[in-house]
Motif scaffolding. Structure first.
Motif, PDB file in Angstrom:
ATOM      1  N   GLU A  57     -21.667  80.305  54.960  1.00 14.35           N
ATOM      2  CA  GLU A  57     -20.595  80.119  54.034  1.00 14.35           C
ATOM      3  C   GLU A  57     -21.791  81.298  53.288  1.00 14.35           C
ATOM      4  OE1 GLU A  57     -19.793  76.443  54.016  1.00 14.35           O
ATOM      5  OE2 GLU A  57     -17.861  76.451  54.246  1.00 14.35           O
ATOM      6  N   GLU A  95     -17.911  76.725  47.325  1.00 16.74           N
ATOM      7  CA  GLU A  95     -18.342  78.112  48.880  1.00 16.74           C
ATOM      8  C   GLU A  95     -20.328  77.133  48.673  1.00 16.74           C
ATOM      9  OE1 GLU A  95     -17.132  77.583  51.342  1.00 16.74           O
ATOM     10  OE2 GLU A  95     -16.610  79.211  51.865  1.00 16.74           O
ATOM     11  N   HIS A 136     -20.644  73.740  50.089  1.00 14.08           N
ATOM     12  CA  HIS A 136     -20.595  73.244  51.052  1.00 14.08           C
ATOM     13  C   HIS A 136     -21.544  73.572  51.841  1.00 14.08           C
ATOM     14  CE1 HIS A 136     -15.592  74.134  51.494  1.00 14.08           C
ATOM     15  NE2 HIS A 136     -15.769  73.100  50.277  1.00 14.08           N
ATOM     16  N   HIS A 187     -13.769  69.242  54.056  1.00  9.25           N
ATOM     17  CA  HIS A 187     -13.861  70.795  54.379  1.00  9.25           C
ATOM     18  C   HIS A 187     -12.809  71.211  53.913  1.00  9.25           C
ATOM     19  CE1 HIS A 187     -16.012  74.196  56.977  1.00  9.25           C
ATOM     20  NE2 HIS A 187     -16.077  74.203  54.652  1.00  9.25           N
ATOM     21  N   GLU A 200     -11.428  74.477  52.097  1.00  8.55           N
ATOM     22  CA  GLU A 200     -11.191  75.619  53.325  1.00  8.55           C
ATOM     23  C   GLU A 200      -9.522  75.793  53.017  1.00  8.55           C
ATOM     24  OE1 GLU A 200     -12.730  77.417  53.992  1.00  8.55           O
ATOM     25  OE2 GLU A 200     -14.534  76.477  52.709  1.00  8.55           O
TER      26      GLU A 200
END
Ligand SMILES: [Fe+2]
Ligand SMILES: [Fe+2]
Length: 310
Positions: free
Chosen positions: A81, A113, A116, A192, A196
């Motif tokens: 990422e 991102e 994450h 996630h 995503e």
């Protein structure tokens, strides 16, 4: 590009923004919720660990493997990422004075991102709290990102779409009705996946948009660079399979002989190749987008390269 395609492309960026706003979550309040990991649970599902490949291990040792792989999962995502976010920020430049909805979609993508990466750093530390000392992940995300970003945008977008499509398959594996699976790790997959799903759509839009501006020669070179990137990912997986086998052998509570260690390392590599290469490369949407951009001969080159990674 005809009017219909243009409208639907604009609409797809707009939908990605809308969904991104609707599903948005916070690391602590929504995902962690004050919980800790419990080593009575598996962290990754059997379908990702390929638990059957670890033929010499007991059920509890396979569970331990799933926990080690869970920590590696957090580290691998923290790593990929880093370069994905840098590439998204770079691509956003093309939209600065153009489609402001597309620009917003990429800004949100980048913001997610970064979040994450923070989530996966948190998960890595939380797993470190409950597993034995000695785990190692020695690959530097910034070093990898610099190497990846040295390749053409076309090749990086191909690898990125592969990655962001496999996170969707990983989520589907994690909803397996296995009662031993960690509820906290299931939530990591769930949350996630929610964000995503938009990233994979945006990767596709950006890849197709970028592809329209490259020459046949540049694309042909980019196909080779894509193959080089997949090989570089495989190099990372090989070194981590070795490190995770050594950690398992040192901490599993019994003596592992050389032959068994080799078998365990081969099983780790098999599961990592499935998790981080093939589960995305075999995704129907990846095949569909890729074949729409390349020739049959280029497709055969990619397939031949992927076939060596088994
Ligand atoms: Fe992500
Ligand atoms: Fe993503």
């Amino acid at each position: 590009m005809n009017a219909m395609t243009k409208v639907s492309t604009t609409e797809r960026y707009a939908r990605a923004v809308e969904t991104s706003k609707r599903v948005r979550w916070k690391v602590e309040e929504d995902v962690i919720r004050g919980r800790r990991f419990d080593t009575a649970h598996k962290f990754l599902p059997d379908g990702l660990v390929l638990a059957d490949a670890f033929t010499t291990l007991s059920a509890s040792e396979k569970r331990y493997v799933s926990q080690i792989q869970g920590r590696t999962y957090a580290n691998i995502f923290g790593l990929v990422e880093r370069f994905i976010n840098a590439k998204v920020l770079e691509l956003s430049h093309d939209h600065w004075f153009g489609d402001q909805v597309a620009l917003e979609a990429l800004v949100r993508f980048s913001d997610e991102e970064l979040k994450h990466q923070a989530l996966f750093r948190r998960i890595d530390a939380m797993i470190g709290d409950v597993l034995p000392k000695g785990y190692r992940f020695d690959i530097d995300p910034n070093g990898v990102a610099r190497a990846v970003l040295g390749k053409s945008t076309w090749a990086v977008l191909g690898l990125t779409l592969d990655i962001e499509l496999f996170t969707q398959l990983h989520y589907r594996q994690s909803i397996d009705p296995d009662t031993e699976l960690s509820e906290l790790f299931k939530d990591v997959f769930l949350f996630h996946w929610k964000e995503e799903s938009q990233h994979a759509i945006l990767d596709e839009l950006e890849w197709v948009r970028h592809d329209a501006g490259v020459t046949a020669g540049q694309r042909d070179r980019a196909v080779d660079e894509f193959i080089e990137l997949v090989a570089a990912v495989d190099g990372i997986l090989q070194s981590q399979a070795k490190a995770d086998t050594a950690y398992f052998a040192a901490t599993c509570g019994r003596t592992i002989g050389e032959d068994e260690a080799r078998a365990i390392e081969a099983a780790f590599l098999k599961s990592y190749r499935w998790q981080y290469i093939h589960s995305g490369a075999q995704h129907p949407q990846f095949g569909k987008v890729l074949t729409s951009l390349i020739s049959e001969q280029q497709g055969r080159r990619i397939q031949a390269a992927l076939a060596t990674l088994h």
